[in-house]
Design a protein around this motif. Sequence first.
Motif, PDB file in Angstrom:
ATOM      1  N   GLY A   1       1.695 -17.245  12.120  1.00  0.00           N
ATOM      2  CA  GLY A   1       1.127 -18.194  13.070  1.00  0.00           C
ATOM      3  C   GLY A   1       0.179 -19.141  12.369  1.00  0.00           C
ATOM      4  N   GLU A   2       0.088 -20.357  12.908  1.00  0.00           N
ATOM      5  CA  GLU A   2      -0.851 -21.336  12.383  1.00  0.00           C
ATOM      6  C   GLU A   2      -1.840 -21.711  13.472  1.00  0.00           C
ATOM      7  N   SER A   3      -3.082 -21.883  13.070  1.00  0.00           N
ATOM      8  CA  SER A   3      -4.129 -22.309  13.991  1.00  0.00           C
ATOM      9  C   SER A   3      -4.288 -21.281  15.123  1.00  0.00           C
ATOM     10  N   LEU A   4      -4.190 -21.702  16.391  1.00  0.00           N
ATOM     11  CA  LEU A   4      -4.306 -20.747  17.492  1.00  0.00           C
ATOM     12  C   LEU A   4      -3.167 -19.739  17.496  1.00  0.00           C
ATOM     13  N   GLY A   5      -2.029 -20.097  16.884  1.00  0.00           N
ATOM     14  CA  GLY A   5      -0.938 -19.137  16.757  1.00  0.00           C
ATOM     15  C   GLY A   5      -1.328 -17.982  15.862  1.00  0.00           C
ATOM     16  N   GLY A   6      -1.995 -18.282  14.732  1.00  0.00           N
ATOM     17  CA  GLY A   6      -2.485 -17.220  13.861  1.00  0.00           C
ATOM     18  C   GLY A   6      -3.538 -16.368  14.546  1.00  0.00           C
ATOM     19  N   TYR A   7      -4.391 -17.019  15.313  1.00  0.00           N
ATOM     20  CA  TYR A   7      -5.412 -16.294  16.079  1.00  0.00           C
ATOM     21  C   TYR A   7      -4.775 -15.311  17.058  1.00  0.00           C
ATOM     22  N   GLY A   8      -3.757 -15.773  17.785  1.00  0.00           N
ATOM     23  CA  GLY A   8      -3.111 -14.910  18.773  1.00  0.00           C
ATOM     24  C   GLY A   8      -2.404 -13.733  18.153  1.00  0.00           C
TER      25      GLY A   8
ATOM     26  N   THR B   1      16.289 -10.331   9.055  1.00  0.00           N
ATOM     27  CA  THR B   1      14.870 -10.671   9.140  1.00  0.00           C
ATOM     28  C   THR B   1      14.556 -11.275  10.505  1.00  0.00           C
ATOM     29  N   ILE B   2      13.502 -10.777  11.135  1.00  0.00           N
ATOM     30  CA  ILE B   2      12.987 -11.367  12.362  1.00  0.00           C
ATOM     31  C   ILE B   2      11.526 -11.744  12.125  1.00  0.00           C
ATOM     32  N   VAL B   3      11.188 -12.975  12.441  1.00  0.00           N
ATOM     33  CA  VAL B   3       9.805 -13.430  12.320  1.00  0.00           C
ATOM     34  C   VAL B   3       9.280 -13.745  13.717  1.00  0.00           C
ATOM     35  N   ILE B   4       8.222 -13.063  14.107  1.00  0.00           N
ATOM     36  CA  ILE B   4       7.583 -13.295  15.396  1.00  0.00           C
ATOM     37  C   ILE B   4       6.441 -14.280  15.187  1.00  0.00           C
ATOM     38  N   GLN B   5       6.511 -15.400  15.866  1.00  0.00           N
ATOM     39  CA  GLN B   5       5.473 -16.418  15.743  1.00  0.00           C
ATOM     40  C   GLN B   5       4.856 -16.683  17.113  1.00  0.00           C
ATOM     41  N   THR B   6       3.566 -16.933  17.111  1.00  0.00           N
ATOM     42  CA  THR B   6       2.919 -17.440  18.319  1.00  0.00           C
ATOM     43  C   THR B   6       2.662 -18.917  18.112  1.00  0.00           C
ATOM     44  N   SER B   7       2.988 -19.699  19.099  1.00  0.00           N
ATOM     45  CA  SER B   7       2.856 -21.149  18.983  1.00  0.00           C
ATOM     46  C   SER B   7       1.400 -21.570  19.148  1.00  0.00           C
TER      47      SER B   7
ATOM     48  N   THR C   1       4.378  -3.864  10.860  1.00  0.00           N
ATOM     49  CA  THR C   1       5.194  -4.995  10.424  1.00  0.00           C
ATOM     50  C   THR C   1       5.491  -4.872   8.934  1.00  0.00           C
ATOM     51  N   ASP C   2       6.358  -5.750   8.454  1.00  0.00           N
ATOM     52  CA  ASP C   2       6.699  -5.781   7.031  1.00  0.00           C
ATOM     53  C   ASP C   2       5.945  -6.872   6.278  1.00  0.00           C
ATOM     54  N   GLY C   3       5.052  -7.570   6.967  1.00  0.00           N
ATOM     55  CA  GLY C   3       4.251  -8.589   6.304  1.00  0.00           C
ATOM     56  C   GLY C   3       3.830  -9.675   7.268  1.00  0.00           C
ATOM     57  N   ALA C   4       2.931 -10.549   6.796  1.00  0.00           N
ATOM     58  CA  ALA C   4       2.391 -11.591   7.671  1.00  0.00           C
ATOM     59  C   ALA C   4       1.961 -12.797   6.858  1.00  0.00           C
ATOM     60  N   VAL C   5       2.063 -13.971   7.486  1.00  0.00           N
ATOM     61  CA  VAL C   5       1.542 -15.209   6.910  1.00  0.00           C
ATOM     62  C   VAL C   5       0.754 -15.930   7.998  1.00  0.00           C
ATOM     63  N   PHE C   6      -0.550 -16.079   7.780  1.00  0.00           N
ATOM     64  CA  PHE C   6      -1.406 -16.807   8.702  1.00  0.00           C
ATOM     65  C   PHE C   6      -1.932 -18.057   7.989  1.00  0.00           C
ATOM     66  N   SER C   7      -1.990 -19.162   8.692  1.00  0.00           N
ATOM     67  CA  SER C   7      -2.503 -20.386   8.072  1.00  0.00           C
ATOM     68  C   SER C   7      -3.413 -21.123   9.044  1.00  0.00           C
ATOM     69  N   GLY C   8      -4.564 -21.553   8.535  1.00  0.00           N
ATOM     70  CA  GLY C   8      -5.483 -22.357   9.335  1.00  0.00           C
ATOM     71  C   GLY C   8      -6.004 -21.677  10.575  1.00  0.00           C
ATOM     72  N   SER C   9      -6.189 -20.363  10.538  1.00  0.00           N
ATOM     73  CA  SER C   9      -6.694 -19.648  11.719  1.00  0.00           C
ATOM     74  C   SER C   9      -8.162 -19.997  11.953  1.00  0.00           C
ATOM     75  N   PRO C  10      -8.553 -20.239  13.198  1.00  0.00           N
ATOM     76  CA  PRO C  10      -9.939 -20.630  13.475  1.00  0.00           C
ATOM     77  C   PRO C  10     -10.923 -19.511  13.165  1.00  0.00           C
ATOM     78  N   ARG C  11     -12.177 -19.894  13.050  1.00  0.00           N
ATOM     79  CA  ARG C  11     -13.232 -18.972  12.594  1.00  0.00           C
ATOM     80  C   ARG C  11     -13.397 -17.772  13.521  1.00  0.00           C
ATOM     81  N   PHE C  12     -13.055 -17.918  14.796  1.00  0.00           N
ATOM     82  CA  PHE C  12     -13.261 -16.812  15.724  1.00  0.00           C
ATOM     83  C   PHE C  12     -12.112 -15.792  15.696  1.00  0.00           C
ATOM     84  N   THR C  13     -11.177 -15.914  14.763  1.00  0.00           N
ATOM     85  CA  THR C  13     -10.097 -14.941  14.632  1.00  0.00           C
ATOM     86  C   THR C  13     -10.674 -13.622  14.125  1.00  0.00           C
ATOM     87  N   ARG C  14     -10.636 -12.594  14.961  1.00  0.00           N
ATOM     88  CA  ARG C  14     -11.350 -11.346  14.665  1.00  0.00           C
ATOM     89  C   ARG C  14     -10.916 -10.709  13.353  1.00  0.00           C
TER      90      ARG C  14
END
Length: 299
Positions: free
Chosen positions: A96-103, A15-21, A118-131
């Motif tokens: 990604g969380e917050s701006l990480g989820g946005y990115g 398993t590899i998880v790619i995260q944006t900080s 991808t094989d799946g995703a988990v986003f948490s607390g992404s800001p409202r401008f996340t397209r």
Amino acid sequence: MLAEMDRTGAFRRDTIVIQTSAGTGWITDWSVCAYEFLTGGNCATVSMQYSYLPSAVSYVMDRDSPILASRELIEAVLGRIDQMPADDRPKVYVAGESLGGYGIAASFDDLDDLLTRTDGAVFSGSPRFTRLVRELTAARDAGTPERLPVVDGGRHVRFVAHPDHLRRNHSGVNYPHRWRHPRAVIAQHASDPIVWWNLRLVWQRPDWLTEPGSRGVRAPRGQRLDVVHGMRWVPFITAWQVGLDQLTSLHVPGGHGHNYHDEMLWYWDAVLGDHAAVRMTDEIASRAREFIVTDSVRR
């Protein structure tokens, strides 16, 4: 970065998880510890710092860097995996969380692109401008709330504010479709001001303030909405209040505000599915929660 993954044997993990900080390079330990526990450690986390600025400054001044960094990271890792034998490739998830989820979310054209690559995703607390989040919310099934939208009957993506929402929708009713893989979880607490603030609040009343659980509207029995019932919309004032709430959104218990804590165990359990080495139960969740808290304090 790829050289470091080669050196550490990351591509040999299942398993590899790619995260944006977020901000200066922070990623949430609750998310990382959750899938490390569930995969029995047979995983690798890949991330990169995109800015030296704190999240609050990036939030206002630099919304391009999270996307550019995410795209470069994703393309590099997926490009290398595409060169591997088809029967010997690791599963790849993004998070990604917050701006990480946005990115991360902005690195894909749409939900189909995300689920295809991808094989799946988990986003948490992404800001409202996340397209991606904004587009999915706008395309939600008729009659479902902005706070917890249901998309395509819950076939691939589920918006959640609590682990209960993995199985049942905003009204406590089972989703009309079986949840298929790849799965995406989009976690957003009703009390998270990072999620709900945007400039439109200045002049436009949002749907989430007129939905069940809001002022004067009774929530369905058993629904966990985490809403202050006295809140109402007033031009300029509401935007100012929600904006100020962002400053203290981390100073609350887990499961509220901008703190996504032990619930991540359940979210990752759902996204990993049969690929997980450990399947969640209430007992395991309790024991894992103690381990993660202890490990987080130690670090």
